[in-house]
Scaffold this motif. Structure first.
Motif, PDB file in Angstrom:
ATOM      1  N   THR A   1      41.822  43.738  32.129  1.00  0.00           N
ATOM      2  CA  THR A   1      43.067  43.115  32.599  1.00  0.00           C
ATOM      3  C   THR A   1      43.643  43.796  33.838  1.00  0.00           C
ATOM      4  O   THR A   1      44.624  43.314  34.401  1.00  0.00           O
ATOM      5  N   THR A   2      43.052  44.903  34.270  1.00  0.00           N
ATOM      6  CA  THR A   2      43.555  45.631  35.436  1.00  0.00           C
ATOM      7  C   THR A   2      43.500  44.730  36.664  1.00  0.00           C
ATOM      8  O   THR A   2      42.480  44.119  36.962  1.00  0.00           O
ATOM      9  N   GLN A   3      44.622  44.659  37.368  1.00  0.00           N
ATOM     10  CA  GLN A   3      44.769  43.780  38.524  1.00  0.00           C
ATOM     11  C   GLN A   3      44.396  44.503  39.821  1.00  0.00           C
ATOM     12  O   GLN A   3      44.407  45.732  39.885  1.00  0.00           O
TER      13      GLN A   3
ATOM     14  N   GLU B   1      48.216  46.576  44.673  1.00  0.00           N
ATOM     15  CA  GLU B   1      49.061  46.019  45.744  1.00  0.00           C
ATOM     16  C   GLU B   1      48.590  46.478  47.117  1.00  0.00           C
ATOM     17  O   GLU B   1      48.677  45.728  48.083  1.00  0.00           O
TER      18      GLU B   1
ATOM     19  N   LYS C   1      46.041  44.002  48.499  1.00  0.00           N
ATOM     20  CA  LYS C   1      46.273  42.557  48.354  1.00  0.00           C
ATOM     21  C   LYS C   1      45.994  41.803  49.659  1.00  0.00           C
ATOM     22  O   LYS C   1      45.426  40.722  49.637  1.00  0.00           O
TER      23      LYS C   1
ATOM     24  N   ALA D   1      42.808  32.212  39.667  1.00  0.00           N
ATOM     25  CA  ALA D   1      43.359  33.574  39.605  1.00  0.00           C
ATOM     26  C   ALA D   1      44.363  33.794  40.732  1.00  0.00           C
ATOM     27  O   ALA D   1      45.434  34.370  40.518  1.00  0.00           O
TER      28      ALA D   1
ATOM     29  N   SER E   1      48.460  34.240  40.440  1.00  0.00           N
ATOM     30  CA  SER E   1      48.747  35.648  40.764  1.00  0.00           C
ATOM     31  C   SER E   1      48.300  36.569  39.630  1.00  0.00           C
ATOM     32  O   SER E   1      48.962  37.544  39.299  1.00  0.00           O
ATOM     33  N   ASN E   2      47.171  36.231  39.046  1.00  0.00           N
ATOM     34  CA  ASN E   2      46.563  37.023  37.984  1.00  0.00           C
ATOM     35  C   ASN E   2      45.145  37.339  38.440  1.00  0.00           C
ATOM     36  O   ASN E   2      44.205  36.623  38.120  1.00  0.00           O
ATOM     37  N   VAL E   3      45.021  38.401  39.241  1.00  0.00           N
ATOM     38  CA  VAL E   3      43.765  38.709  39.927  1.00  0.00           C
ATOM     39  C   VAL E   3      43.158  39.991  39.351  1.00  0.00           C
ATOM     40  O   VAL E   3      43.401  41.084  39.855  1.00  0.00           O
ATOM     41  N   PRO E   4      42.351  39.845  38.285  1.00  0.00           N
ATOM     42  CA  PRO E   4      41.704  41.033  37.716  1.00  0.00           C
ATOM     43  C   PRO E   4      40.623  41.572  38.657  1.00  0.00           C
ATOM     44  O   PRO E   4      40.115  40.845  39.520  1.00  0.00           O
TER      45      PRO E   4
END
Length: 190
Positions: free
Chosen positions: A107-109, A112, A115, A147, A151-154
């Motif tokens: 689950t680690t994104q 930042e 990005k 994803a 905004s859920n970018v593992p």
């Protein structure tokens, strides 16, 4: 062959020269993005951990967007992490290899700090209007797009795309490369 830097370099140069393929550029930029992610994760772990003795020293993370490779050189080969994370490993798997146990999970994104590099990479290689867009199966592309939209970018979001690119290189382009090597061997023997 992909584990040997000399053989890999020769093959990628062949793919770029004879196939005018964006696939080697994708892999090069993927490696650079992978290094940026790992460095950013190390930096974030370094700033939040009290005991940092398990973290190896590393260069300052590059905060710039992914640099597209425009020539026959592959800058990722000279990066300090190059010998630790082969081109065949994805971002998530590489982070699992280099970061302390239990510091990341599925689950680690994306951090930042990278990005903008991630966004540049996605626009370059998956954007509908991009001349560098690669052709991958729709379900892989849909997972990446979903994803991004959510905004859920593992960390693993791009790994399937990297696997598809390696598959294309190893099946389509490699057959031509082998034929060329065989022709060169036959011409030197005669």
């Amino acid at each position: 062959m992909l584990d040997s830097s000399v053989q890999r370099e020769n093959f990628l140069q062949f793919a770029t020269q004879y196939y005018r393929s964006g696939l080697p550029l994708f892999l090069s930029d993927f490696q650079l993005l992978k290094y940026q992610v790992i460095e950013a994760l190390k930096d974030s772990r370094h700033s939040t951990c009290t005991d940092n003795s398990h973290l190896a020293p590393h260069p300052v993370a590059n905060q710039h967007a992914v640099q597209l490779v425009k020539d026959d050189r592959y800058p990722h080969e000279s990066h300090p992490l190059a010998h630790l994370v082969p081109i065949t490993k994805g971002i998530f798997e590489s982070a699992m290899l280099l970061l302390p146990p239990n510091s990341i999970d599925k689950t680690t994104q994306f951090p930042e700090a990278v990005k903008s590099a991630f966004s540049n990479f996605v626009c370059t290689y998956f954007g509908r209007e991009s001349y560098m867009a690669i052709s991958i199966p729709n379900e892989v592309l849909a997972r990446i797009q979903k994803a991004v939209e959510l905004s859920n970018v593992p960390l693993s979001v791009l790994d399937c795309a990297k696997d598809e690119v390696l598959f294309l290189l190893c099946t389509d382009v490699f057959a031509g490369y082998r034929k060329r090597l065989e022709a060169q061997c036959c011409s030197t023997v005669s």
